[in-house]
Design an enzyme around this catalytic site. Structure first.
Site, PDB file in Angstrom:
ATOM      1  N   TYR A  16       0.843  -1.200   0.000  1.00 26.13           N
ATOM      2  CA  TYR A  16       0.000   0.000   0.000  1.00 26.13           C
ATOM      3  C   TYR A  16       0.883   1.257   0.000  1.00 26.13           C
ATOM      4  O   TYR A  16       0.668   2.182  -0.785  1.00 26.13           O
ATOM      5  CB  TYR A  16      -0.937  -0.018   1.213  1.00 26.13           C
ATOM      6  CG  TYR A  16      -1.656   1.276   1.456  1.00 26.13           C
ATOM      7  CD1 TYR A  16      -2.658   1.716   0.598  1.00 26.13           C
ATOM      8  CD2 TYR A  16      -1.325   2.082   2.544  1.00 26.13           C
ATOM      9  CE1 TYR A  16      -3.314   2.922   0.816  1.00 26.13           C
ATOM     10  CE2 TYR A  16      -1.971   3.287   2.759  1.00 26.13           C
ATOM     11  CZ  TYR A  16      -2.958   3.696   1.900  1.00 26.13           C
ATOM     12  OH  TYR A  16      -3.602   4.890   2.116  1.00 26.13           O
ATOM     13  N   GLU A  38     -11.416   5.377   5.291  1.00 27.46           N
ATOM     14  CA  GLU A  38     -11.160   6.261   6.432  1.00 27.46           C
ATOM     15  C   GLU A  38     -12.373   6.290   7.366  1.00 27.46           C
ATOM     16  O   GLU A  38     -12.232   6.303   8.585  1.00 27.46           O
ATOM     17  CB  GLU A  38     -10.831   7.682   5.961  1.00 27.46           C
ATOM     18  CG  GLU A  38      -9.539   7.825   5.191  1.00 27.46           C
ATOM     19  CD  GLU A  38      -8.281   7.708   6.042  1.00 27.46           C
ATOM     20  OE1 GLU A  38      -8.375   7.600   7.271  1.00 27.46           O
ATOM     21  OE2 GLU A  38      -7.190   7.711   5.448  1.00 27.46           O
ATOM     22  N   TRP A  46      -5.298   1.610  10.668  1.00 29.69           N
ATOM     23  CA  TRP A  46      -5.225   1.481   9.215  1.00 29.69           C
ATOM     24  C   TRP A  46      -4.796   0.086   8.781  1.00 29.69           C
ATOM     25  O   TRP A  46      -5.238  -0.415   7.749  1.00 29.69           O
ATOM     26  CB  TRP A  46      -4.285   2.546   8.640  1.00 29.69           C
ATOM     27  CG  TRP A  46      -4.455   2.677   7.165  1.00 29.69           C
ATOM     28  CD1 TRP A  46      -3.558   2.337   6.208  1.00 29.69           C
ATOM     29  CD2 TRP A  46      -5.605   3.153   6.463  1.00 29.69           C
ATOM     30  NE1 TRP A  46      -4.077   2.578   4.954  1.00 29.69           N
ATOM     31  CE2 TRP A  46      -5.336   3.080   5.083  1.00 29.69           C
ATOM     32  CE3 TRP A  46      -6.855   3.645   6.869  1.00 29.69           C
ATOM     33  CZ2 TRP A  46      -6.249   3.468   4.112  1.00 29.69           C
ATOM     34  CZ3 TRP A  46      -7.764   4.030   5.899  1.00 29.69           C
ATOM     35  CH2 TRP A  46      -7.456   3.937   4.547  1.00 29.69           C
TER      36      TRP A  46
END
Length: 195
Positions: A16, A38, A46
């Protein structure tokens, strides 16, 4: 090869970081995906979002916001019943609601990306102080965009959430200077240094 330390916990996070985080993003579907991840992340971390990303894609039709905007009660139940899904009805409903708001922004500006990038005149912001003083959780830019998104009806759009999104979609380049992606991404953008 140097990378930002936050991504070193596993291969998915490294991928990522290396391939997506901070790349100037002008695709509305990816904007919606990042922004709604989010939303799902609020109160969590995350790393969990990256691990559950395929589940989110399955639940939300690959983050096709036009399809998600049409979801009803049966879809809410289907999503909440999906194995491995974050079971927050409020967040699921917020994603559906936000898809409808997202459409309205697209209709007003031609694209959500055009709307979002208009706050920086299409430029990527770099804050040299972040290299020496550390990364903030939010700033004046994220405060301003957060207020505007909330005014337009979007939910879970606090300044911290918005700041994270601005980093992810390349409006703010917060890679460390010694990270190999910092210079690579500068080369892809019209950059403006900020105080």
């Amino acid at each position: 090869m140097n990378r930002c330390p936050w991504c070193l916990c596993n291969e998915k996070m490294i991928r990522y970081h290396d391939e997506e985080w901070g790349v100037p993003l002008h695709d509305d579907r990816k904007q919606f995906e990042f922004l709604m991840m989010e939303v799902m992340q609020c109160g969590l971390n995350w790393n969990m979002m990256i691990k559950k990303r395929e589940i989110f894609r399955q639940c939300f039709d690959g983050f096709d916001f036009d399809k998600v905007a049409g979801y009803g009660e049966a879809d809410v139940e289907r999503i909440l019943g999906t194995e491995g899904m974050i079971r927050s009805e409020r967040k699921v409903r917020a994603v559906i609601h936000n898809a409808r708001c997202f459409q309205q922004i697209r209709d007003a500006y031609g694209s959500f990306s055009a709307y979002l990038w208009s706050f920086t005149g299409g430029r990527t912001y770099v804050y040299p102080a972040h290299q020496t003083e550390g990364l903030p959780a939010s700033n004046e830019l994220s405060d301003k965009i957060s207020r505007d998104l909330k005014k337009r009806g979007l939910k879970y759009m606090g300044s911290i959430t918005v700041y994270s999104h601005l980093q992810a979609c390349g409006i703010i380049n917060d890679h460390r200077e010694d990270c190999f992606r910092f210079a690579e991404l500068l080369a892809l953008a019209d950059v403006e240094e900020q105080k």
